[in-house]
Design a protein around this motif. Structure first.
Motif, PDB file in Angstrom:
ATOM      1  N   THR A   1      -9.213  -8.510 -13.433  1.00  0.00           N
ATOM      2  CA  THR A   1      -9.754  -8.593 -12.037  1.00  0.00           C
ATOM      3  C   THR A   1     -10.100 -10.015 -11.693  1.00  0.00           C
ATOM      4  OG1 THR A   1     -10.506  -6.180 -12.319  1.00  0.00           O
ATOM      5  CG2 THR A   1     -11.271  -7.612 -10.567  1.00  0.00           C
ATOM      6  N   ALA A   2     -10.743 -10.738 -12.570  1.00  0.00           N
ATOM      7  CA  ALA A   2     -11.154 -12.045 -12.449  1.00  0.00           C
ATOM      8  C   ALA A   2      -9.969 -13.103 -12.208  1.00  0.00           C
ATOM      9  CB  ALA A   2     -12.089 -12.306 -13.635  1.00  0.00           C
ATOM     10  N   PHE A   3      -9.022 -12.839 -12.981  1.00  0.00           N
ATOM     11  CA  PHE A   3      -7.670 -13.542 -12.933  1.00  0.00           C
ATOM     12  C   PHE A   3      -7.121 -13.501 -11.587  1.00  0.00           C
ATOM     13  CE2 PHE A   3      -3.308 -14.883 -13.926  1.00  0.00           C
ATOM     14  CZ  PHE A   3      -3.620 -16.027 -14.635  1.00  0.00           C
ATOM     15  N   TYR A   4      -7.056 -11.941 -11.168  1.00  0.00           N
ATOM     16  CA  TYR A   4      -6.603 -11.654  -9.545  1.00  0.00           C
ATOM     17  C   TYR A   4      -7.269 -12.661  -8.639  1.00  0.00           C
ATOM     18  CZ  TYR A   4      -4.089  -7.287 -10.853  1.00  0.00           C
ATOM     19  OH  TYR A   4      -3.265  -6.303 -11.139  1.00  0.00           O
ATOM     20  N   ASN A   5      -8.836 -12.594  -8.767  1.00  0.00           N
ATOM     21  CA  ASN A   5      -9.622 -13.235  -7.788  1.00  0.00           C
ATOM     22  C   ASN A   5      -9.520 -14.568  -7.916  1.00  0.00           C
ATOM     23  OD1 ASN A   5     -10.440 -10.644  -7.114  1.00  0.00           O
ATOM     24  ND2 ASN A   5     -12.434 -10.738  -8.420  1.00  0.00           N
ATOM     25  N   ASN A   6      -9.600 -15.353  -9.121  1.00  0.00           N
ATOM     26  CA  ASN A   6      -9.363 -16.786  -9.081  1.00  0.00           C
ATOM     27  C   ASN A   6      -8.078 -17.106  -8.698  1.00  0.00           C
ATOM     28  OD1 ASN A   6     -11.911 -17.098 -10.569  1.00  0.00           O
ATOM     29  ND2 ASN A   6     -11.148 -16.700 -12.427  1.00  0.00           N
ATOM     30  N   SER A   7      -7.028 -16.423  -8.817  1.00  0.00           N
ATOM     31  CA  SER A   7      -5.569 -16.971  -8.458  1.00  0.00           C
ATOM     32  C   SER A   7      -5.427 -16.578  -6.987  1.00  0.00           C
ATOM     33  CB  SER A   7      -4.466 -15.939  -8.907  1.00  0.00           C
ATOM     34  OG  SER A   7      -4.336 -16.000 -10.294  1.00  0.00           O
ATOM     35  N   LYS A   8      -6.352 -15.555  -6.344  1.00  0.00           N
ATOM     36  CA  LYS A   8      -6.166 -15.613  -4.761  1.00  0.00           C
ATOM     37  C   LYS A   8      -7.165 -16.723  -4.261  1.00  0.00           C
ATOM     38  CE  LYS A   8      -7.069 -12.025  -1.357  1.00  0.00           C
ATOM     39  NZ  LYS A   8      -7.591 -10.826  -1.038  1.00  0.00           N
ATOM     40  N   ALA A   9      -8.067 -17.011  -4.907  1.00  0.00           N
ATOM     41  CA  ALA A   9      -8.914 -18.045  -4.226  1.00  0.00           C
ATOM     42  C   ALA A   9      -8.296 -19.393  -4.569  1.00  0.00           C
ATOM     43  CB  ALA A   9     -10.422 -18.333  -5.089  1.00  0.00           C
ATOM     44  N   TYR A  10      -7.553 -19.614  -5.537  1.00  0.00           N
ATOM     45  CA  TYR A  10      -7.041 -20.924  -5.691  1.00  0.00           C
ATOM     46  C   TYR A  10      -5.694 -20.996  -4.720  1.00  0.00           C
ATOM     47  CZ  TYR A  10      -3.426 -24.140  -7.689  1.00  0.00           C
ATOM     48  OH  TYR A  10      -2.706 -25.317  -7.972  1.00  0.00           O
TER      49      TYR A  10
END
Length: 429
Positions: A210-219
C-alpha cells in the motif's frame, strides 16, 4: 596449423548454431490467401460452417459462407477447422529455457519492488520453448517477469520473430504483483512444524504494498527532479494506460488485493490464479475484475476442497458472469503448449465448446487489451490463425496443417517434430 584449428573451430561452431537455430521467421505476406470449406470458429462463441476466409496484407478482408468470392492462393480446408491463434497470458516464455540451468533463466531480478524491470528486452525470440508452442496453435503470449513482490512489467509478443523488437505486439502492457499470503510454509530446519503456518507478517507485507502504491502515485503528481525509476514505472496504473495483474488465490488475499489497489487509485485490476475466486464472485463483479484463472490439470490445494475443483473452477467463474481466460500456472514453461487442452477439459465439465474456446482466444485478447487486432476471426483484424485437421481442443485431433501470424505463413517444424520424425523412422523399421 594454428589458423587451421581456428577455421575448424569456427566451422564446428557454425554447424552447432545451425543445429540449434530456430526456424527462420516467415516473410511478410505478399499475395491474397483464401481458405475455403473449413468450419470457422470465430472466437466469440459463434461457428461458421463451410466458410470462406480471405486475408491480404496481414489483415482479414472477408469471412463468410461459400458465396464469398475466393481470391489469390486458395487453400482447400474442407473437413478441417480454422481458429484464431491461441494466446498464452502471464508466462515467462522466452525468459526461461531450461529450468535446471540457471544461466538460461532470466525471469527474475534482485529486489522486491521492481516494476521498472521490463521483461520484453530479455525475451529470447529464438527460444526452443517458444518454438514448441506453434504446432498446437499457441501463437501469441504475454511475457511476464517473476519473483519478488512487484516483479516488473510484461509485454505481449507474437511467436515468430528474429528478436524482441520484431516480436512485440503491445509493449509494457501491465505490472505484475504477487500479493502476500496469509500463510507460509513452516521452516522445519529452524525447528518449526512442517506444513503451512499463519503468516505473522501479513499485515506488514500488505502495508508495504500500500505504501508503495501511495508513494508511486504521489511521485507521479510531484515536480521533483529526482528520478525514481520504480515509482515512475507505476504511473500507467493510475492513468489507465496499464493494468495491474495481481497474483492471489485465497479469498482474503483476493479481497485485500483488489481493495488495496482500488483504494490507491489503480484503474484496472486483473486477478491471476484466483483459486478461491468462486467464493466472492459478487465482490469481483462489483469492481469489474477479470480473471486469468489457473489451468485445469492440477490437484486441489486443500484437503476439504472438491476433488474436481481445479477442473470446474473456470466454469464456476464464467457461470457467475465474470470475464475469464485461462493461464498456465504450471511452473514449467513448456506445459503452456497444452493450453488448448486445458480449455478442452472444461467441455467435460459441462461448458459449451465455443465458450471454452473463448477462454484462450477472444476473452484473453480482451483482458490483455489486444482485442482490436487479435483473438477473433473478424474483418479488419490480424490474420493470426491456423487450420487444424480436427478439434483444436482435443489433443488427439489437433493436428495443424497451416498457421499464420499477421498473414505470414509459419513453419510448423520444431526440434520436437524433427526428433519425432527421426525416431519414428528408427522404430518403424
Amino acid at each position: 596449423m594454428k589458423n587451421l584449428k581456428q577455421i575448424l573451430v569456427g566451422v564446428a561452431f557454425l554447424f552447432g548454431i545451425h543445429a540449434i537455430a530456430q526456424q527462420t521467421p516467415a516473410t511478410k505476406q505478399t499475395g491474397t490467401i483464401t481458405i475455403t470449406g473449413a468450419t470457422a470458429h470465430i472466437g466469440n462463441g459463434t461457428i461458421l460452417e463451410n466458410s470462406t476466409l480471405v486475408f491480404e496484407n496481414g489483415k482479414i478482408t472477408a469471412i463468410g459462407n461459400q458465396t464469398t468470392p475466393a481470391k489469390g492462393r486458395i487453400i482447400d480446408a474442407k473437413g478441417k477447422h480454422v481458429y484464431p491463434g491461441f494466446i498464452a497470458p502471464a508466462k515467462p516464455l522466452g525468459l526461461v529455457e531450461v529450468d535446471a540451468v540457471r544461466a538460461s533463466n532470466d525471469d527474475d531480478e534482485i529486489g522486491d519492488f521492481i516494476p521498472n524491470i521490463r521483461s520484453l528486452i530479455a525475451y529470447n525470440a529464438e527460444s526452443k520453448v517458444v518454438e514448441s508452442m506453434r504446432p498446437n496453435g499457441v501463437l501469441l503470449g504475454q511475457i511476464a517477469p517473476q519473483g519478488g513482490r512487484i516483479s516488473g512489467t510484461s509485454s505481449i509478443v507474437q511467436f515468430d520473430a528474429w528478436n524482441w523488437e520484431d516480436a512485440a505486439v503491445k509493449v509494457d502492457d501491465g505490472i505484475h504483483l504477487h500479493w502476500p499470503s496469509t500463510f507460509r510454509r513452516g521452516r522445519w530446519w529452524q525447528g518449526e512444524p512442517r506444513g503451512f503456518l499463519p503468516n505473522k507478517d501479513y499485515t506488514k507485507d500488505v502495508d508495504e504494498v500500500t505504501a508503495f502504491y501511495n508513494n508511486s502515485k504521489a511521485y507521479g503528481k510531484s515536480r521533483t527532479e529526482t528520478k525514481n525509476e520504480a515509482f515512475n514505472a507505476m504511473k500507467g496504473l493510475f492513468d489507465g494506460s496499464q493494468k495491474l495483474y495481481v497474483y492471489a488465490n485465497g479469498e482474503k488475499e483476493i479481497i485485500d488485493a483488489v481493495t488495496s489497489a482500488k483504494e490507491s487509485g489503480v484503474k484496472e485490476v486483473v486477478l491471476v490464479g484466483g483459486y478461491e475466486a468462486y467464493k466472492i464472485i459478487p465482490f469481483l463483479k462489483k469492481y469489474n475484475i477479470s480473471v486469468l484463472v489457473q489451468h485445469t490439470h492440477s490437484l486441489p490445494k486443500k484437503a476439504d476442497d472438491d476433488y474436481d475443483l481445479p477442473y470446474k473452477l473456470p466454469k464456476l467463474l464464467v457461470d457467475g458472469g465474470l470475464l475469464v481466460a485461462l493461464e498456465n500456472s504450471s511452473t514449467s514453461n513448456f506445459q503452456t503448449r497444452n493450453l488448448p487442452f486445458y480449455a478442452g477439459q472444461l467441455v467435460a465439465q459441462g461448458m459449451e465448446k465455443e465458450t471454452a474456446l473463448q477462454l484462450i482466444t477472444g476473452n484473453t485478447a480482451k483482458i490483455l487489451g489486444i482485442d482490436a487486432s487479435y483473438g477473433t476471426l473478424e474483418i479488419g483484424k490480424s490474420a493470426t490463425l491456423f487450420i487444424s485437421e480436427g478439434d483444436a481442443l482435443d489433443m488427439r485431433t489437433n493436428v495443424l496443417t497451416h498457421a499464420f501470424i499477421d498473414g505470414r505463413e509459419l513453419s510448423l517444424e520444431t526440434h520436437q517434430t524433427e526428433l519425432w520424425k527421426r525416431y519414428m523412422e528408427k522404430y518403424s523399421r
